[in-house]
Design a protein around this motif. Structure first.
Motif, PDB file in Angstrom:
ATOM      1  N   ILE A   1       0.878  -1.171   0.000  1.00  0.00           N
ATOM      2  CA  ILE A   1       0.000   0.000   0.000  1.00  0.00           C
ATOM      3  C   ILE A   1       0.913   1.219   0.000  1.00  0.00           C
ATOM      4  N   GLY A   2       0.940   1.979  -1.075  1.00  0.00           N
ATOM      5  CA  GLY A   2       1.846   3.114  -1.154  1.00  0.00           C
ATOM      6  C   GLY A   2       3.274   2.665  -0.962  1.00  0.00           C
ATOM      7  N   ALA A   3       3.995   3.350  -0.078  1.00  0.00           N
ATOM      8  CA  ALA A   3       5.393   3.006   0.187  1.00  0.00           C
ATOM      9  C   ALA A   3       5.545   1.865   1.189  1.00  0.00           C
ATOM     10  N   TYR A   4       4.437   1.397   1.722  1.00  0.00           N
ATOM     11  CA  TYR A   4       4.482   0.338   2.733  1.00  0.00           C
ATOM     12  C   TYR A   4       4.324  -1.020   2.086  1.00  0.00           C
ATOM     13  N   ARG A   5       5.114  -1.974   2.563  1.00  0.00           N
ATOM     14  CA  ARG A   5       4.961  -3.354   2.102  1.00  0.00           C
ATOM     15  C   ARG A   5       5.097  -4.312   3.278  1.00  0.00           C
ATOM     16  N   LEU A   6       4.390  -5.440   3.131  1.00  0.00           N
ATOM     17  CA  LEU A   6       4.392  -6.490   4.147  1.00  0.00           C
ATOM     18  C   LEU A   6       4.922  -7.763   3.506  1.00  0.00           C
ATOM     19  N   SER A   7       5.968  -8.330   4.088  1.00  0.00           N
ATOM     20  CA  SER A   7       6.563  -9.537   3.538  1.00  0.00           C
ATOM     21  C   SER A   7       5.957 -10.783   4.184  1.00  0.00           C
ATOM     22  N   VAL A   8       6.319 -11.941   3.628  1.00  0.00           N
ATOM     23  CA  VAL A   8       5.869 -13.214   4.202  1.00  0.00           C
ATOM     24  C   VAL A   8       6.367 -13.340   5.642  1.00  0.00           C
ATOM     25  N   ALA A   9       7.625 -12.965   5.873  1.00  0.00           N
ATOM     26  CA  ALA A   9       8.186 -13.048   7.230  1.00  0.00           C
ATOM     27  C   ALA A   9       7.450 -12.122   8.187  1.00  0.00           C
ATOM     28  N   ASP A  10       7.084 -10.931   7.697  1.00  0.00           N
ATOM     29  CA  ASP A  10       6.343  -9.992   8.537  1.00  0.00           C
ATOM     30  C   ASP A  10       4.986 -10.567   8.921  1.00  0.00           C
ATOM     31  N   TYR A  11       4.337 -11.208   7.961  1.00  0.00           N
ATOM     32  CA  TYR A  11       3.016 -11.786   8.232  1.00  0.00           C
ATOM     33  C   TYR A  11       3.130 -12.896   9.284  1.00  0.00           C
ATOM     34  N   THR A  12       4.153 -13.730   9.134  1.00  0.00           N
ATOM     35  CA  THR A  12       4.360 -14.809  10.100  1.00  0.00           C
ATOM     36  C   THR A  12       4.592 -14.244  11.494  1.00  0.00           C
ATOM     37  N   LEU A  13       5.365 -13.180  11.567  1.00  0.00           N
ATOM     38  CA  LEU A  13       5.616 -12.522  12.842  1.00  0.00           C
ATOM     39  C   LEU A  13       4.315 -12.021  13.460  1.00  0.00           C
ATOM     40  N   ALA A  14       3.470 -11.414  12.635  1.00  0.00           N
ATOM     41  CA  ALA A  14       2.190 -10.914  13.134  1.00  0.00           C
ATOM     42  C   ALA A  14       1.284 -12.062  13.577  1.00  0.00           C
ATOM     43  N   ARG A  15       1.263 -13.122  12.784  1.00  0.00           N
ATOM     44  CA  ARG A  15       0.396 -14.257  13.105  1.00  0.00           C
ATOM     45  C   ARG A  15       0.739 -14.842  14.476  1.00  0.00           C
ATOM     46  N   ASN A  16       2.014 -14.777  14.845  1.00  0.00           N
ATOM     47  CA  ASN A  16       2.457 -15.336  16.120  1.00  0.00           C
ATOM     48  C   ASN A  16       2.502 -14.303  17.243  1.00  0.00           C
ATOM     49  N   GLY A  17       2.140 -13.050  16.938  1.00  0.00           N
ATOM     50  CA  GLY A  17       2.251 -11.989  17.926  1.00  0.00           C
ATOM     51  C   GLY A  17       1.105 -11.973  18.914  1.00  0.00           C
ATOM     52  N   VAL A  18       1.402 -11.533  20.120  1.00  0.00           N
ATOM     53  CA  VAL A  18       0.404 -11.476  21.192  1.00  0.00           C
ATOM     54  C   VAL A  18      -0.756 -10.571  20.801  1.00  0.00           C
ATOM     55  N   GLN A  19      -0.466  -9.477  20.122  1.00  0.00           N
ATOM     56  CA  GLN A  19      -1.492  -8.497  19.797  1.00  0.00           C
ATOM     57  C   GLN A  19      -2.579  -9.069  18.899  1.00  0.00           C
ATOM     58  N   TYR A  20      -2.230 -10.091  18.115  1.00  0.00           N
ATOM     59  CA  TYR A  20      -3.167 -10.620  17.122  1.00  0.00           C
ATOM     60  C   TYR A  20      -3.641 -12.036  17.434  1.00  0.00           C
TER      61      TYR A  20
ATOM     62  N   ARG B   1      -7.020  -6.417   9.665  1.00  0.00           N
ATOM     63  CA  ARG B   1      -6.275  -5.527  10.557  1.00  0.00           C
ATOM     64  C   ARG B   1      -4.974  -5.069   9.901  1.00  0.00           C
ATOM     65  N   LEU B   2      -4.298  -5.994   9.222  1.00  0.00           N
ATOM     66  CA  LEU B   2      -3.028  -5.639   8.600  1.00  0.00           C
ATOM     67  C   LEU B   2      -3.221  -4.660   7.443  1.00  0.00           C
ATOM     68  N   VAL B   3      -4.310  -4.796   6.725  1.00  0.00           N
ATOM     69  CA  VAL B   3      -4.612  -3.831   5.669  1.00  0.00           C
ATOM     70  C   VAL B   3      -4.897  -2.461   6.284  1.00  0.00           C
ATOM     71  N   GLU B   4      -5.666  -2.448   7.349  1.00  0.00           N
ATOM     72  CA  GLU B   4      -5.993  -1.198   8.040  1.00  0.00           C
ATOM     73  C   GLU B   4      -4.730  -0.507   8.542  1.00  0.00           C
ATOM     74  N   GLU B   5      -3.866  -1.281   9.174  1.00  0.00           N
ATOM     75  CA  GLU B   5      -2.619  -0.708   9.680  1.00  0.00           C
ATOM     76  C   GLU B   5      -1.684  -0.342   8.540  1.00  0.00           C
TER      77      GLU B   5
END
Length: 303
Positions: A32-51, A62-66
């Protein structure tokens, strides 16, 4: 009674991080614009306490919103905002000096791993923490100005974190650091309260303020020690730094553009997650949809 004051940044520390360097497009799940989310980033989020309580669809929403918030933040150069730069510096000092933080992982964890007995291992961290704190205080030789600290505690409006009538140049502490004699003023302490991710105690208690001053000294010393260990060139550290930075960006965006437009007590706005508040927040965030359309969305590829 001492209370624990924990800022939202702590919870945002597990926020997903994206990288803005050119990379293989096959590794990009979301752009989205200058922001990008990698496979590793997604895995990190999937395992994160916040999510952890989100299913896959909720997480991706949520990741699209953020991602839209971060696209806005990158376009509007949030990285140049002085307050946010200070908050990031304080966050990284906190990370570098925490148990399980950078210096701990590099210097203490290997020693603990060599201890097989669990009881001995449990005692050893207490020993290392105590010795580390003593080493910092011996090196910095802090001289606390008791009367000035007592005045800060006496006049504080704790809920608003304001000190009416206090001269910003009021001297609270003198100390040694990096070969120089230094002064720590009321203005420095106000910045600490505004920027430090976590501190424990009451701003109205002089003894608690002294502990906060000591924790600040520990932070600057262990951060400097981390720099000497090559922290700022370590990819793992840089990933953590970007997670903190993006968390700060998201919180700043909401404080500036979302919370003031929601009819709710301003002191609760940073932490509240009631259903009404969440619906109002989501409706306001949808205003970013047209300005920051999704350019790449490959979440289906990881189902």
């Amino acid at each position: 009674m001492p209370i624990q004051l924990v800022k939202t940044l702590v919870f945002l520390a597990v926020i997903v991080c994206g990288c803005n360097n050119p990379v293989d497009k096959e590794d990009t799940l979301l752009k989205i614009g200058a922001y990008r989310l990698s496979v590793a980033d997604y895995t990190l989020a999937r395992n994160g306490v916040q999510y952890k309580n989100l299913d896959d669809e909720q997480l991706q929403d949520r990741l699209v919103e953020e991602g839209r918030i971060l696209a806005y933040a990158l376009e509007h150069r949030f990285d140049t905002i002085d307050l946010l730069k200070k908050q990031l510096l304080y966050a990284m000092r906190y990370y570098a000096s925490s148990v399980d933080g950078y210096v701990w992982d590099k210097k203490v964890k290997p020693l603990l791993q060599a201890i097989s007995d669990e009881r001995s291992k449990a005692l050893a961290p207490e020993k290392y923490i105590r010795e580390g704190q003593q080493r910092v205080l011996q090196a910095t030789k802090p001289l606390l100005h008791e009367a000035a600290i007592a005045r800060m505690a006496a006049v504080v409006v704790e809920r608003e974190r304001k000190w009416p009538g206090i001269d910003p140049d009021l001297l609270l502490m003198e100390y040694q650091f990096d070969g120089a004699h230094r002064r720590y003023t009321a203005a420095d302490f106000m910045e600490f309260v505004q920027c430090q991710p976590v501190f424990i105690g009451s701003l109205a208690n002089p003894e608690d303020i002294k502990k906060m001053l000591h924790s600040w000294l520990i932070g600057i010393c262990l951060y400097a020690e981390g720099q000497q260990l090559g922290m700022e060139k370590d990819p793992a550290y840089l990933q953590v730094r970007q997670r903190y930075q993006y968390g700060i960006f998201i919180q700043h965006f909401k404080q500036q553009h979302i919370y003031p437009r929601i009819a709710i007590d301003k002191y609760a706005a940073a932490n509240i997650r009631q259903s009404l508040f969440s619906r109002q927040e989501k409706a306001l965030l949808s205003e970013l949809d047209s300005a920051y359309p999704v350019e790449i969305n490959r979440f289906n590829d990881i189902q």
